[in-house]
Design a protein around this motif. Structure first.
Motif, PDB file in Angstrom:
ATOM      1  N   GLY A  14     -23.372 -10.934  -9.493  1.00  0.00           N
ATOM      2  CA  GLY A  14     -22.366  -9.890  -9.581  1.00  0.00           C
ATOM      3  C   GLY A  14     -21.061 -10.367  -8.995  1.00  0.00           C
ATOM      4  N   LYS A  15     -20.125  -9.458  -8.882  1.00  0.00           N
ATOM      5  CA  LYS A  15     -18.815  -9.762  -8.319  1.00  0.00           C
ATOM      6  C   LYS A  15     -18.503  -8.781  -7.196  1.00  0.00           C
ATOM      7  N   LEU A  16     -17.876  -9.316  -6.151  1.00  0.00           N
ATOM      8  CA  LEU A  16     -17.349  -8.503  -5.064  1.00  0.00           C
ATOM      9  C   LEU A  16     -15.837  -8.481  -5.218  1.00  0.00           C
ATOM     10  N   LEU A  17     -15.303  -7.307  -5.405  1.00  0.00           N
ATOM     11  CA  LEU A  17     -13.867  -7.099  -5.520  1.00  0.00           C
ATOM     12  C   LEU A  17     -13.376  -6.574  -4.182  1.00  0.00           C
ATOM     13  N   LYS A  18     -12.421  -7.268  -3.571  1.00  0.00           N
ATOM     14  CA  LYS A  18     -11.823  -6.820  -2.313  1.00  0.00           C
ATOM     15  C   LYS A  18     -10.347  -6.571  -2.552  1.00  0.00           C
ATOM     16  N   ILE A  19      -9.908  -5.410  -2.130  1.00  0.00           N
ATOM     17  CA  ILE A  19      -8.520  -5.005  -2.317  1.00  0.00           C
ATOM     18  C   ILE A  19      -7.916  -4.737  -0.939  1.00  0.00           C
ATOM     19  N   TYR A  20      -6.866  -5.461  -0.600  1.00  0.00           N
ATOM     20  CA  TYR A  20      -6.179  -5.312   0.681  1.00  0.00           C
ATOM     21  C   TYR A  20      -4.855  -4.599   0.423  1.00  0.00           C
ATOM     22  N   ILE A  30       0.633   2.916  21.384  1.00  0.00           N
ATOM     23  CA  ILE A  30       2.055   3.201  21.196  1.00  0.00           C
ATOM     24  C   ILE A  30       2.437   3.250  19.717  1.00  0.00           C
ATOM     25  N   ARG A  31       1.648   2.585  18.860  1.00  0.00           N
ATOM     26  CA  ARG A  31       2.036   2.445  17.458  1.00  0.00           C
ATOM     27  C   ARG A  31       1.022   3.078  16.504  1.00  0.00           C
ATOM     28  N   LEU A  32       0.384   4.179  16.899  1.00  0.00           N
ATOM     29  CA  LEU A  32      -0.652   4.790  16.070  1.00  0.00           C
ATOM     30  C   LEU A  32      -0.173   5.219  14.686  1.00  0.00           C
ATOM     31  N   SER A  33       1.097   5.481  14.541  1.00  0.00           N
ATOM     32  CA  SER A  33       1.601   5.957  13.257  1.00  0.00           C
ATOM     33  C   SER A  33       1.905   4.817  12.280  1.00  0.00           C
ATOM     34  N   GLU A  34       1.689   3.567  12.686  1.00  0.00           N
ATOM     35  CA  GLU A  34       1.988   2.432  11.809  1.00  0.00           C
ATOM     36  C   GLU A  34       1.078   2.419  10.580  1.00  0.00           C
ATOM     37  N   ASP A  35       1.485   1.694   9.594  1.00  0.00           N
ATOM     38  CA  ASP A  35       0.770   1.529   8.330  1.00  0.00           C
ATOM     39  C   ASP A  35      -0.356   0.513   8.523  1.00  0.00           C
ATOM     40  N   LEU A  36      -1.549   0.973   8.863  1.00  0.00           N
ATOM     41  CA  LEU A  36      -2.663   0.067   9.148  1.00  0.00           C
ATOM     42  C   LEU A  36      -3.227  -0.539   7.868  1.00  0.00           C
ATOM     43  N   PRO A  37      -3.829  -1.727   7.981  1.00  0.00           N
ATOM     44  CA  PRO A  37      -4.425  -2.354   6.801  1.00  0.00           C
ATOM     45  C   PRO A  37      -5.687  -1.614   6.363  1.00  0.00           C
ATOM     46  N   VAL A  38      -5.911  -1.595   5.060  1.00  0.00           N
ATOM     47  CA  VAL A  38      -7.092  -0.974   4.466  1.00  0.00           C
ATOM     48  C   VAL A  38      -7.703  -1.985   3.494  1.00  0.00           C
ATOM     49  N   ILE A  39      -9.026  -2.101   3.541  1.00  0.00           N
ATOM     50  CA  ILE A  39      -9.755  -2.959   2.601  1.00  0.00           C
ATOM     51  C   ILE A  39     -10.712  -2.084   1.809  1.00  0.00           C
ATOM     52  N   ILE A  40     -10.679  -2.222   0.513  1.00  0.00           N
ATOM     53  CA  ILE A  40     -11.617  -1.520  -0.366  1.00  0.00           C
ATOM     54  C   ILE A  40     -12.524  -2.573  -0.971  1.00  0.00           C
ATOM     55  N   GLU A  41     -13.824  -2.381  -0.865  1.00  0.00           N
ATOM     56  CA  GLU A  41     -14.790  -3.300  -1.466  1.00  0.00           C
ATOM     57  C   GLU A  41     -15.564  -2.580  -2.563  1.00  0.00           C
ATOM     58  N   ILE A  42     -15.675  -3.262  -3.685  1.00  0.00           N
ATOM     59  CA  ILE A  42     -16.450  -2.748  -4.823  1.00  0.00           C
ATOM     60  C   ILE A  42     -17.303  -3.896  -5.337  1.00  0.00           C
ATOM     61  N   ILE A  43     -18.597  -3.645  -5.498  1.00  0.00           N
ATOM     62  CA  ILE A  43     -19.509  -4.659  -6.033  1.00  0.00           C
ATOM     63  C   ILE A  43     -20.140  -4.110  -7.299  1.00  0.00           C
ATOM     64  N   ASP A  44     -20.121  -4.915  -8.338  1.00  0.00           N
ATOM     65  CA  ASP A  44     -20.754  -4.523  -9.603  1.00  0.00           C
ATOM     66  C   ASP A  44     -20.902  -5.766 -10.466  1.00  0.00           C
ATOM     67  N   SER A  45     -21.268  -5.565 -11.712  1.00  0.00           N
ATOM     68  CA  SER A  45     -21.402  -6.685 -12.641  1.00  0.00           C
ATOM     69  C   SER A  45     -20.023  -7.274 -12.936  1.00  0.00           C
TER      70      SER A  45
END
Length: 117
Positions: free
Chosen positions: A7-13, A62-77
């Motif tokens: 399968g494939k692992l798709l990672k989106i940052y 002090i910086r809680l409102s910053e734009d934090l990184p997000v990773i989305i993982e999807i695994i499928d064929s």
């Protein structure tokens, strides 16, 4: 649904504050993955990171409102991931997308097991 083998692992940052038609981009991507019948999706929220802009994003008090990184993982064929990539192209203006080959050992749902039994 049962999924095994190659399968494939798709990672989106992306950034936590990224939007798609007024909605959080990570939420819109997960909804799209569900609509497209993907096996599943998981969203991770980073505590610190930087990307192409080299701007540091952190969850320090002090910086809680910053734009934090997000990773989305999807695994499928491979076929389903490749089809999904065409939809992501118009949604993501800034970020990183990577693909990795994976060996899926076991993926089943309780509903699938009930139908077989």
């Amino acid at each position: 649904m049962k999924l095994q083998g190659r399968g494939k692992l798709l990672k989106i940052y992306i950034g936590e504050s990224d939007k798609w038609h007024g909605e959080n981009l990570f939420n819109a991507i997960v909804k799209m993955a569900k609509k497209e019948g993907m096996a599943g999706a998981t969203v991770y929220r980073g505590i610190e990171g930087f990307g192409a802009s080299s701007r540091l994003h952190t969850a320090k008090i002090i910086r809680l409102s910053e734009d934090l990184p997000v990773i989305i993982e999807i695994i499928d064929s491979e076929e389903k991931i490749n089809n999904f990539l065409t939809k992501l192209d118009e949604m993501i203006n800034e970020g990183l997308i990577i693909l990795q080959d994976v060996d899926i050992i076991k993926y089943t749902s309780k509903e699938h097991n009930k139908m077989e039994g």
